[in-house]
Write a protein that holds these residues in place. Structure first.
Motif, PDB file in Angstrom:
ATOM      1  N   LEU A 104       0.848  -1.186   0.000  1.00 35.75           N
ATOM      2  CA  LEU A 104       0.000   0.000   0.000  1.00 35.75           C
ATOM      3  C   LEU A 104       0.883   1.235   0.000  1.00 35.75           C
ATOM      4  O   LEU A 104       1.805   1.347   0.808  1.00 35.75           O
ATOM      5  N   ARG A 105       0.547   2.162  -0.877  1.00 35.81           N
ATOM      6  CA  ARG A 105       1.384   3.336  -1.037  1.00 35.81           C
ATOM      7  C   ARG A 105       0.928   4.507  -0.167  1.00 35.81           C
ATOM      8  O   ARG A 105      -0.275   4.701   0.044  1.00 35.81           O
ATOM      9  N   CYS A 106       1.900   5.260   0.287  1.00 35.63           N
ATOM     10  CA  CYS A 106       1.622   6.446   1.092  1.00 35.63           C
ATOM     11  C   CYS A 106       2.689   7.482   0.767  1.00 35.63           C
ATOM     12  O   CYS A 106       3.884   7.198   0.861  1.00 35.63           O
ATOM     13  N   ASN A 107       2.271   8.668   0.409  1.00 36.44           N
ATOM     14  CA  ASN A 107       3.187   9.792   0.208  1.00 36.44           C
ATOM     15  C   ASN A 107       2.786  10.911   1.152  1.00 36.44           C
ATOM     16  O   ASN A 107       1.608  11.184   1.333  1.00 36.44           O
ATOM     17  N   TYR A 108       3.773  11.556   1.723  1.00 31.77           N
ATOM     18  CA  TYR A 108       3.481  12.600   2.693  1.00 31.77           C
ATOM     19  C   TYR A 108       4.103  13.907   2.231  1.00 31.77           C
ATOM     20  O   TYR A 108       5.020  13.945   1.405  1.00 31.77           O
ATOM     21  N   SER A 109       3.605  14.965   2.809  1.00 30.92           N
ATOM     22  CA  SER A 109       4.167  16.282   2.574  1.00 30.92           C
ATOM     23  C   SER A 109       4.382  16.935   3.922  1.00 30.92           C
ATOM     24  O   SER A 109       3.427  17.133   4.685  1.00 30.92           O
TER      25      SER A 109
ATOM     26  N   ASN B 159       5.595   3.325   2.451  1.00 32.24           N
ATOM     27  CA  ASN B 159       4.747   2.266   1.933  1.00 32.24           C
ATOM     28  C   ASN B 159       4.654   1.082   2.887  1.00 32.24           C
ATOM     29  O   ASN B 159       5.641   0.687   3.506  1.00 32.24           O
ATOM     30  N   LEU B 160       3.480   0.520   2.942  1.00 30.22           N
ATOM     31  CA  LEU B 160       3.204  -0.608   3.833  1.00 30.22           C
ATOM     32  C   LEU B 160       3.235  -1.902   3.029  1.00 30.22           C
ATOM     33  O   LEU B 160       2.694  -1.948   1.917  1.00 30.22           O
ATOM     34  N   ARG B 161       3.816  -2.952   3.610  1.00 27.12           N
ATOM     35  CA  ARG B 161       3.908  -4.223   2.881  1.00 27.12           C
ATOM     36  C   ARG B 161       3.580  -5.390   3.796  1.00 27.12           C
ATOM     37  O   ARG B 161       3.778  -5.335   5.024  1.00 27.12           O
ATOM     38  N   LYS B 162       3.111  -6.438   3.157  1.00 28.59           N
ATOM     39  CA  LYS B 162       2.945  -7.710   3.852  1.00 28.59           C
ATOM     40  C   LYS B 162       3.223  -8.808   2.842  1.00 28.59           C
ATOM     41  O   LYS B 162       2.673  -8.793   1.732  1.00 28.59           O
ATOM     42  N   PRO B 163       4.098  -9.754   3.172  1.00 26.29           N
ATOM     43  CA  PRO B 163       4.514 -10.767   2.202  1.00 26.29           C
ATOM     44  C   PRO B 163       3.390 -11.712   1.767  1.00 26.29           C
ATOM     45  O   PRO B 163       3.334 -12.136   0.628  1.00 26.29           O
TER      46      PRO B 163
ATOM     47  N   ILE C  33       2.712  -4.947  13.772  1.00 28.06           N
ATOM     48  CA  ILE C  33       1.950  -6.117  14.189  1.00 28.06           C
ATOM     49  C   ILE C  33       1.343  -6.804  12.975  1.00 28.06           C
ATOM     50  O   ILE C  33       1.323  -6.235  11.870  1.00 28.06           O
ATOM     51  N   LYS C  34       0.891  -8.021  13.153  1.00 30.16           N
ATOM     52  CA  LYS C  34       0.191  -8.793  12.125  1.00 30.16           C
ATOM     53  C   LYS C  34       1.052  -9.047  10.888  1.00 30.16           C
ATOM     54  O   LYS C  34       0.510  -9.257   9.805  1.00 30.16           O
ATOM     55  N   GLY C  35       2.363  -9.014  11.039  1.00 29.39           N
ATOM     56  CA  GLY C  35       3.253  -9.329   9.926  1.00 29.39           C
ATOM     57  C   GLY C  35       3.477  -8.200   8.936  1.00 29.39           C
ATOM     58  O   GLY C  35       4.043  -8.413   7.860  1.00 29.39           O
ATOM     59  N   PHE C  36       3.050  -6.984   9.278  1.00 32.03           N
ATOM     60  CA  PHE C  36       3.243  -5.841   8.389  1.00 32.03           C
ATOM     61  C   PHE C  36       4.595  -5.170   8.629  1.00 32.03           C
ATOM     62  O   PHE C  36       5.117  -5.186   9.736  1.00 32.03           O
ATOM     63  N   GLU C  37       5.105  -4.551   7.582  1.00 33.93           N
ATOM     64  CA  GLU C  37       6.290  -3.725   7.682  1.00 33.93           C
ATOM     65  C   GLU C  37       6.110  -2.517   6.762  1.00 33.93           C
ATOM     66  O   GLU C  37       5.275  -2.533   5.853  1.00 33.93           O
TER      67      GLU C  37
END
Lengths: 111, 112
Positions: free
Chosen positions: B21-26, B75-79, B60-64
């Protein structure tokens, strides 16, 4: 052992009525918040209290009035409810300026 | 003022497949970044956070998630996703005030 609790979970009411939502946290946090989540799931801060003192008051109609009787409670009173007030309202608390522990939400439906 | 953009409104992924999941910040300074998950009918739960240090953070829940300053991304990832990962995911950025700003959210659907 609920950390942040809100009552009621659901609230259905008629336009023009006045209603309140209550929030309590048992985490010992100093800061509490109210957020509004609209139908598109966008979350927007409404108010924040730190040790019973108002520190954030975003552009919210003055029909909305928060009240914090002590630092564990933050209630939201809404006067003269309008259709556009229908949303999910989340209470949250934090001990520093960034963490947020959210309550389960109150789904308000104005008919 | 800080802001967050989540470019993907809705993502569908097969169970067992990877998810990003993508995330861009300003924000002008070093941001404080968060990912929250909201299961249907529930409140928001913190998945992970980045304040400083190692740019790859585990949650938590295997996310990084990985902080990339040069791309202003988090960006958020889960294998390997599970059916229970179907939810709404929110990226958020905090500054030196109490105004945590949320993105519009990404809805994740998991198909069997």
């Amino acid at each position: 052992d609920t950390a942040v609790s809100q009552t009621p979970k659901y609230l259905v009411t008629q336009m023009g009525n006045d209603k309140s939502i209550k929030c309590e946290q048992n985490l010992g946090h100093d800061t509490m918040y109210w957020y509004k989540q609209d139908s598109k799931k966008f979350l927007k801060i409404m108010f924040s209290y730190n040790n019973k003192e108002l520190i954030i008051n975003e552009t919210v109609p003055n029909r909305f009035s928060p009240k914090s009787p002590d630092k564990a409670h933050l209630n939201l009173h809404i006067n003269s409810l309008e259709l556009g007030d229908s949303a999910v309202y989340f209470c949250a608390s934090s001990q520093d300026i960034h963490w947020r522990f959210f309550g389960p939400g109150t789904r308000l439906t104005v008919l | 003022a800080q802001s967050v953009t989540q470019p993907d409104i809705h993502i569908t992924v097969s169970e067992g497949a990877s998810l990003e999941l993508r995330c861009n910040y300003s924000y002008g300074a070093t941001p404080y970044l968060f990912w929250y998950v909201q299961s249907p009918g529930q409140g928001l739960q913190l998945l992970l956070k980045y304040f400083s240090g190692d740019t790859l953070v585990q949650g938590i829940k295997g996310f990084e998630a990985e902080f990339k300053r040069s791309q202003s991304s988090f960006n958020l990832r889960k294998p390997s996703v599970h059916w229970s990962d179907a939810a709404e995911y929110f990226c958020a950025v905090g500054a030196t005030d109490y105004k945590l700003s949320f993105g519009a959210g990404t809805t994740v659907t998991v198909r069997a």
